[in-house]
Design an enzyme around this catalytic site. Structure first.
Site, short mmCIF file in Angstrom:
data_model
loop_
_atom_site.label_atom_id
_atom_site.label_comp_id
_atom_site.label_asym_id
_atom_site.label_seq_id
_atom_site.Cartn_x
_atom_site.Cartn_y
_atom_site.Cartn_z
N GLU A 172 -2.25 -5.53 23.93
CA GLU A 172 -2.60 -6.61 22.64
C GLU A 172 -3.35 -7.74 23.11
O GLU A 172 -3.33 -8.22 24.42
CB GLU A 172 -1.50 -6.77 21.98
CG GLU A 172 -0.35 -7.40 22.70
CD GLU A 172 0.35 -8.49 22.05
OE1 GLU A 172 -0.18 -9.44 21.33
OE2 GLU A 172 1.47 -8.54 22.02
N LYS A 210 -5.45 -14.29 13.75
CA LYS A 210 -4.44 -13.19 14.11
C LYS A 210 -4.59 -11.96 13.28
O LYS A 210 -4.76 -12.15 12.05
CB LYS A 210 -3.18 -13.66 14.00
CG LYS A 210 -2.00 -12.66 14.51
CD LYS A 210 -0.78 -13.15 14.48
CE LYS A 210 -0.37 -14.27 15.12
NZ LYS A 210 0.99 -14.75 15.19
N VAL A 255 0.69 -6.48 17.71
CA VAL A 255 1.14 -5.15 18.13
C VAL A 255 0.72 -4.10 17.03
O VAL A 255 0.31 -2.92 17.49
CB VAL A 255 2.55 -5.34 18.46
CG1 VAL A 255 3.31 -3.66 18.47
CG2 VAL A 255 3.21 -6.00 19.39
N ASP A 294 10.95 -10.63 4.38
CA ASP A 294 10.21 -11.27 5.70
C ASP A 294 10.37 -10.31 6.75
O ASP A 294 11.33 -10.26 7.56
CB ASP A 294 10.27 -12.40 5.94
CG ASP A 294 9.18 -12.93 6.97
OD1 ASP A 294 8.28 -11.99 7.36
OD2 ASP A 294 9.14 -14.01 7.54
N SER A 308 8.32 -7.90 9.97
CA SER A 308 6.85 -7.59 10.63
C SER A 308 6.21 -6.36 10.32
O SER A 308 6.97 -5.23 9.99
CB SER A 308 7.18 -7.85 12.05
OG SER A 308 5.80 -7.39 12.78
N ALA A 309 4.87 -6.36 10.14
CA ALA A 309 4.26 -5.19 9.69
C ALA A 309 4.20 -4.25 10.76
O ALA A 309 3.75 -2.96 10.95
CB ALA A 309 2.61 -5.33 9.58
N ASP A 310 4.73 -4.52 12.40
CA ASP A 310 4.81 -3.78 13.29
C ASP A 310 5.74 -2.52 12.98
O ASP A 310 5.22 -1.53 13.48
CB ASP A 310 5.37 -4.53 14.50
CG ASP A 310 4.40 -5.84 15.12
OD1 ASP A 310 3.41 -5.72 14.60
OD2 ASP A 310 4.98 -6.57 15.81
N LYS A 319 11.79 -10.22 19.83
CA LYS A 319 12.25 -11.90 20.09
C LYS A 319 13.37 -12.25 19.31
O LYS A 319 13.71 -11.81 18.36
CB LYS A 319 10.79 -12.67 19.59
CG LYS A 319 9.61 -12.58 20.24
CD LYS A 319 8.50 -13.45 19.78
CE LYS A 319 7.19 -13.23 20.19
NZ LYS A 319 6.43 -11.79 20.37
#
Length: 305
Positions: free
Chosen positions: A28, A89, A109, A141, A143-145, A162
């Site tokens: 990435e 981003k 990612v 909330d 992540s779209a990952d 993380k």
């Protein structure tokens, strides 16, 4: 090699490697464009690609140049994403916007995995995975990952998520989304800066060959999800766990006091942790990344057979 769809450009080395069935490792670019300061970011990007080449694998760093997704950035394009003032981003949802507006972007990612799979690349390395944020039961909330990896059959090496995220909730979401997670020589889920997040894993693998067998089993069953290989940082190089926990608690309190919410939370917390650790967290971040790149290259060779 499958023909990449319109709108995706392959670098020459990547195209030749895919046509020959040679191993390729996707990398990435947001870690470079948004995660590291200049000129350290370019140094890390070039060194990572050389690390992959030294392992007998072709590196494919992904990014968006003038709105065009590129799988295998040239050195000049990599430098552009590391030094240009206006680099956004880019996740999957942002790809058509970046294309329409001819933007330069570092791929997350999610976007990297999606584009790499579309190009025919089967293995990817990153530092830490996105996940469920703290307080997500109220903010939603996440992540779209996670959603992208549920429908993108790639093998992804990361050091867990993380530690600023809600790790327990992230593991629950990965289970709900039917995304297999295995520890690399461990039954403990790593927490990015630390080798053990406090959460157990049901399954582990011992080698790159095991990862290739797992990916093949996924493909034979016709499943569409990624396989996540959780690769912990060396315990000798991690942040001291007690120190990590104290700094993280301070960072979360500071974010709350400052009214930081939404997409501003992650960069605020990471910046706080970096300053509070005197830059030590950045060095651990790089140790994590180098370790994941090394393992990803091994798996890419094993998958290519």
């Amino acid at each position: 090699m499958q023909t990449p769809p319109r709108g995706i450009r392959l670098g020459d080395d990547v195209r030749r490697a895919l046509e020959a069935g040679a191993p390729v490792l996707a990398l990435e670019s947001t870690i470079l464009s948004h995660g590291l300061p200049s000129p350290r970011n370019l140094e890390v990007g070039l060194a990572s690609e050389q690390q992959v080449r030294d392992a007998g694998v072709v590196p494919a760093t992904l990014g968006v140049i003038d709105g065009e997704p590129v799988v295998g950035l040239s050195p000049a394009e990599l430098e552009r994403l590391c030094t240009a003032a206006e680099v956004v981003k880019v996740s999957v949802r942002d790809l058509p916007i970046a294309r329409a507006k001819r933007l330069d972007g570092g791929t997350t990612v999610a976007a990297t995995a999606w584009l790499a799979h579309r190009a025919g690349i089967r293995v990817m390395s990153t530092g830490g995975l996105g996940g469920v944020h703290r307080g997500a039961s109220e903010t939603f909330d996440e992540s779209a990952d996670l959603g992208t990896l549920a429908t993108t059959p790639i093998t992804l090496v990361s050091a867990g998520v993380k530690s600023i995220l809600d790790i327990g909730a992230t593991l629950e979401r990965l289970e709900t989304l039917n995304i297999p997670v295995v520890g690399y020589r461990t039954n403990r889920y790593p927490g990015f800066y630390i080798a053990d997040s406090g959460f157990a894993l049901d399954y582990r693998i011992e080698s790159a060959a095991d990862a290739a067998v797992l990916a093949l089993a996924r493909d034979e069953l016709g499943l569409a999800s990624a396989v996540l290989v959780a690769n912990p940082v060396d315990e000798a190089k991690q942040l001291d766990p007690a120190f990590h926990d104290r700094v993280l608690a301070e960072a979360l309190a500071a974010a709350s006091d400052a009214g930081i919410t939404g997409h501003d939370t992650t960069p605020f917390l990471l910046d706080y942790v970096q300053r509070a650790t005197g830059g030590r967290s950045l060095e651990v971040n790089l140790e994590v990344y180098r370790g994941n790149v090394a393992l990803g290259a091994e798996i890419a060779r094993a998958v290519a057979g």
